[in-house]
Design a protein around this motif. Structure first.
Motif, short mmCIF file in Angstrom:
data_model
loop_
_atom_site.label_atom_id
_atom_site.label_comp_id
_atom_site.label_asym_id
_atom_site.label_seq_id
_atom_site.Cartn_x
_atom_site.Cartn_y
_atom_site.Cartn_z
N VAL A 140 0.12 -1.28 10.53
CA VAL A 140 1.03 -1.55 9.41
C VAL A 140 0.41 -1.09 8.10
O VAL A 140 1.08 -0.45 7.27
CB VAL A 140 1.39 -3.06 9.36
CG1 VAL A 140 2.10 -3.41 8.07
CG2 VAL A 140 2.25 -3.43 10.55
N VAL A 141 -0.86 -1.37 7.90
CA VAL A 141 -1.55 -0.93 6.68
C VAL A 141 -1.57 0.59 6.59
O VAL A 141 -1.35 1.17 5.53
CB VAL A 141 -2.98 -1.52 6.62
CG1 VAL A 141 -3.81 -0.87 5.54
CG2 VAL A 141 -2.92 -3.02 6.41
N ALA A 142 -1.81 1.26 7.70
CA ALA A 142 -1.83 2.73 7.70
C ALA A 142 -0.45 3.31 7.37
O ALA A 142 -0.35 4.28 6.61
CB ALA A 142 -2.30 3.24 9.07
N VAL A 143 0.60 2.72 7.90
CA VAL A 143 1.96 3.20 7.60
C VAL A 143 2.27 3.01 6.12
O VAL A 143 2.82 3.91 5.47
CB VAL A 143 3.00 2.48 8.50
CG1 VAL A 143 4.41 2.70 8.00
CG2 VAL A 143 2.85 2.93 9.94
N ILE A 144 1.90 1.86 5.58
CA ILE A 144 2.14 1.62 4.15
C ILE A 144 1.34 2.60 3.30
O ILE A 144 1.83 3.12 2.30
CB ILE A 144 1.79 0.16 3.80
CG1 ILE A 144 2.83 -0.77 4.43
CG2 ILE A 144 1.73 -0.06 2.30
CD1 ILE A 144 2.49 -2.23 4.33
N ALA A 145 0.11 2.91 3.69
CA ALA A 145 -0.72 3.86 2.95
C ALA A 145 -0.11 5.25 2.96
O ALA A 145 -0.10 5.95 1.94
CB ALA A 145 -2.13 3.89 3.53
N VAL A 146 0.42 5.67 4.10
CA VAL A 146 1.06 6.99 4.18
C VAL A 146 2.30 7.04 3.30
O VAL A 146 2.52 8.01 2.57
CB VAL A 146 1.40 7.34 5.66
CG1 VAL A 146 2.32 8.54 5.74
CG2 VAL A 146 0.12 7.58 6.44
N LEU A 147 3.11 6.00 3.34
CA LEU A 147 4.31 5.95 2.50
C LEU A 147 3.94 5.97 1.01
O LEU A 147 4.58 6.65 0.21
CB LEU A 147 5.15 4.72 2.82
CG LEU A 147 5.84 4.74 4.18
CD1 LEU A 147 6.54 3.41 4.43
CD2 LEU A 147 6.83 5.88 4.27
N ALA A 148 2.91 5.24 0.65
CA ALA A 148 2.47 5.22 -0.76
C ALA A 148 1.93 6.58 -1.17
O ALA A 148 2.18 7.03 -2.30
CB ALA A 148 1.41 4.14 -0.95
N ALA A 149 1.20 7.25 -0.28
CA ALA A 149 0.66 8.57 -0.60
C ALA A 149 1.78 9.59 -0.81
O ALA A 149 1.64 10.52 -1.61
CB ALA A 149 -0.27 9.03 0.52
N LEU A 150 2.87 9.42 -0.12
CA LEU A 150 4.00 10.33 -0.31
C LEU A 150 4.82 9.98 -1.54
O LEU A 150 5.33 10.86 -2.23
CB LEU A 150 4.91 10.29 0.93
CG LEU A 150 4.30 10.84 2.22
CD1 LEU A 150 5.26 10.61 3.38
CD2 LEU A 150 3.97 12.30 2.08
N ALA A 151 4.95 8.71 -1.84
CA ALA A 151 5.82 8.27 -2.94
C ALA A 151 5.15 8.36 -4.31
O ALA A 151 5.83 8.63 -5.31
CB ALA A 151 6.28 6.84 -2.69
N TYR A 152 3.86 8.16 -4.41
CA TYR A 152 3.19 8.10 -5.71
C TYR A 152 3.30 9.39 -6.52
O TYR A 152 3.62 9.34 -7.70
CB TYR A 152 1.73 7.68 -5.54
CG TYR A 152 1.04 7.40 -6.84
CD1 TYR A 152 1.38 6.28 -7.59
CD2 TYR A 152 0.07 8.26 -7.35
CE1 TYR A 152 0.77 6.01 -8.79
CE2 TYR A 152 -0.54 8.00 -8.56
CZ TYR A 152 -0.20 6.88 -9.27
OH TYR A 152 -0.80 6.62 -10.47
N PRO A 153 3.05 10.57 -5.94
CA PRO A 153 3.22 11.80 -6.73
C PRO A 153 4.65 12.00 -7.22
O PRO A 153 4.86 12.45 -8.35
CB PRO A 153 2.81 12.91 -5.77
CG PRO A 153 1.95 12.25 -4.76
CD PRO A 153 2.48 10.86 -4.63
N SER A 154 5.61 11.64 -6.42
CA SER A 154 7.00 11.75 -6.83
C SER A 154 7.28 10.81 -7.99
O SER A 154 7.99 11.16 -8.94
CB SER A 154 7.92 11.43 -5.65
OG SER A 154 9.26 11.44 -6.05
N TYR A 155 6.73 9.62 -7.93
CA TYR A 155 6.89 8.64 -9.01
C TYR A 155 6.27 9.18 -10.30
O TYR A 155 6.87 9.08 -11.37
CB TYR A 155 6.23 7.33 -8.60
CG TYR A 155 6.15 6.32 -9.71
CD1 TYR A 155 7.28 5.64 -10.14
CD2 TYR A 155 4.93 6.04 -10.33
CE1 TYR A 155 7.20 4.71 -11.16
CE2 TYR A 155 4.85 5.12 -11.35
CZ TYR A 155 5.99 4.46 -11.77
OH TYR A 155 5.91 3.55 -12.78
#
Length: 188
Positions: free
Chosen positions: A66-81
């Protein structure tokens, strides 16, 4: 007394039916000896486990996934943000330039010249809100009939703002950008 004898016979009949079902099902030895009967036997046959037999909660591996999935989603979303924040500041700077242009036009209406307008531009709310991200000024001292206001990115905004660069607007309301090939209407 007969009543007790009938109850004992009923229990014996039930036990023999359970034992025959156990022998037919090919169950483990503990079941065959008659040690486990009744509800436990039913649960075994249907696959139900009691809470005593099944551990509850999450394992460490499940939590790490679960932590790894959240980290991947955050890594994808942060640059877009971050790109969205830079674009929002750029659009706000364009709106602030338009507001400053309106003040310059008011100055011209009262003085019939743009000369000296650089000293009369007010500290608008948008200028103070964007002070950490853009410098607002005239590109050069205004003449009697012309001026050019610019919003130059600085700090983090300068590193993120590669699409448009410095924004500008002149006395006729023409908007421009410093990056060649960029369309001004996409930046304001």
């Amino acid at each position: 007394m007969e009543h007790l004898a009938g109850a004992a016979q009923e229990r014996a009949r039930r036990r023999s039916s359970v034992e025959s079902a156990v022998s037919q099902a090919g169950l483990p030895p503990g079941w065959r000896s008659g040690e486990r009967t009744g509800r436990a036997f039913f649960n075994y046959l249907t696959g139900n486990l009691t809470m005593r037999n099944k551990a509850t909660g999450f394992t460490l591996i499940e939590l790490m996934i679960v932590v790894a999935v959240i980290a991947v989603l955050a890594a994808l979303a942060y640059p877009s943000y971050q790109a969205h924040i830079a674009k929002t500041r750029r659009v706000a700077a364009g709106a602030c330039l338009t507001e400053l242009s309106h003040f310059a036009e008011r100055y011209y209406t009262t003085k019939m010249t743009y000369e000296g307008a650089q000293n009369e531009l007010p500290a608008t709310t948008c200028r103070t809100e964007l002070a950490n991200h853009y410098d607002f000024s005239f590109a050069a001292d205004p003449t009697a009939s012309t001026y050019r206001l610019i919003a130059q990115p600085k700090g983090v905004q300068a590193s993120k703002e590669t699409k448009c660069g410095t924004l500008g607007v002149n006395q006729s309301g023409t908007k421009d950008v410093s990056v060649s090939g960029a369309v001004a209407s996409d930046c304001f």
